[in-house]
Motif scaffolding. Structure first.
Motif, mmCIF file in Angstrom:
data_model
loop_
_atom_site.group_PDB
_atom_site.id
_atom_site.type_symbol
_atom_site.label_atom_id
_atom_site.label_comp_id
_atom_site.label_asym_id
_atom_site.label_seq_id
_atom_site.Cartn_x
_atom_site.Cartn_y
_atom_site.Cartn_z
ATOM 1 N N VAL A 229 39.287 28.419 -35.686
ATOM 2 C CA VAL A 229 37.904 28.375 -35.204
ATOM 3 C C VAL A 229 37.624 29.605 -34.349
ATOM 4 O O VAL A 229 36.593 30.264 -34.490
ATOM 5 N N LEU B 288 40.062 25.387 -28.400
ATOM 6 C CA LEU B 288 39.633 25.276 -29.783
ATOM 7 C C LEU B 288 40.733 25.797 -30.701
ATOM 8 O O LEU B 288 41.520 26.672 -30.311
ATOM 9 N N LEU C 165 35.012 33.379 -34.656
ATOM 10 C CA LEU C 165 34.041 33.841 -33.660
ATOM 11 C C LEU C 165 34.246 35.308 -33.290
ATOM 12 O O LEU C 165 33.662 35.786 -32.319
ATOM 13 N N TYR D 213 33.125 26.162 -35.916
ATOM 14 C CA TYR D 213 32.924 25.990 -34.479
ATOM 15 C C TYR D 213 32.030 24.786 -34.205
ATOM 16 O O TYR D 213 32.322 23.966 -33.329
ATOM 17 N N HIS E 256 28.372 29.581 -37.728
ATOM 18 C CA HIS E 256 29.781 29.327 -37.394
ATOM 19 C C HIS E 256 30.047 27.827 -37.540
ATOM 20 O O HIS E 256 30.264 27.114 -36.557
ATOM 21 N N ALA F 185 35.063 30.198 -25.557
ATOM 22 C CA ALA F 185 34.183 29.625 -26.582
ATOM 23 C C ALA F 185 33.861 28.165 -26.309
ATOM 24 O O ALA F 185 33.017 27.576 -27.005
#
Length: 240
Positions: free
Chosen positions: A188, A184, A192, A114, A111, A81
């Motif tokens: 987070v 991340l 996703l 994110y 998101h 990601a």
């Protein structure tokens, strides 16, 4: 060394120093030739690693047409990601230009955690860079902007303004490397779960480097020919 070459080389060396497992690969594109010149007009360098899966440098220098162009794309793995990093630095005879961005790996609007983790920390840097005197908007349309990030910096620049962006390039590259190193947060990443990261990356990279989307590839083809241009595009489209 020219300002664009120096900026790109400094950034490349910073990435390689920060991620020492990157190993340079042999490539038939190491020396690029053109009907325009008896001497080589550029080169491609490719590095492969783990947390940073692939780095591609493309340089094109043709004094007779006042072209001095240098580009880095640093790609994370297909299932990561963490955004990709990109820098273009160019001198076109009457102007300098640059393109600096982190390429999202998921939809930002849906998101927000994110977005906040991967991109929002760049906001002060983005605002500071956008305020530099001597920058003007580059000729890039909404179609291309739609496949990059809202934190993209893409401008023509006076020589003084171009020199002034070095600290901003360093800040973007530093933030990106920190994301690569630390990853991340788990919450987070959990957000996703609705995104097939690898499939999305395949589609996005095909669009970014599409001849239909980016007219620069037609210019590269005039310089190098279609076969070499498509070989460069192929290196950018996939980590393999």
């Amino acid at each position: 060394m020219s300002l664009p070459a120096d900026l790109c080389e400094r950034t490349l060396q910073r990435i390689l120093a920060r991620h020492p497992d990157l190993v340079e690969q042999e490539t038939p594109l190491a020396s690029l030739t053109s009907p325009m010149s008896p001497a080589p007009v550029g080169s491609v360098r490719i590095f492969k690693g783990s947390a940073v899966a692939k780095v591609v440098y493309v340089g094109l220098v043709v004094p007779m047409i006042q072209l001095d162009s240098h580009m880095i794309f640093a790609f994370t793995p297909e299932d990561s990601a963490v955004p990709h990093f990109t820098l273009d630095s160019v001198y076109g005879g009457s102007y300098h230009a640059f393109h600096l961005d982190l390429i999202p790996r998921a939809d930002l609007a849906s998101h927000l955690p994110y977005t906040d983790a991967a991109f929002h920390p760049l906001s002060p840097v983005f605002e500071s860079a956008a305020a530099i005197e001597g920058l003007t908007p580059a000729a890039i349309g909404p179609r291309q902007r739609a496949i990059m990030s809202p934190w993209m910096l893409v401008n023509r620049a006076s020589e003084e303004a171009f020199a002034a962006i070095t600290e901003h390039v360093d800040a973007y590259a530093g933030h990106w490397s920190a994301l690569v190193d630390k990853g991340l947060p788990d919450d987070v990443l959990a957000g996703l779960a609705d995104t097939d990261l690898a499939a999305r990356d395949t589609a996005v990279r095909a669009n970014i480097f599409s001849r239909d989307v980016d007219p620069v590839w037609a210019q590269v083809s005039r310089l190098l020919g279609d076969e070499k241009t498509d070989a460069i595009r192929a290196e950018l489209v996939a980590n393999g």
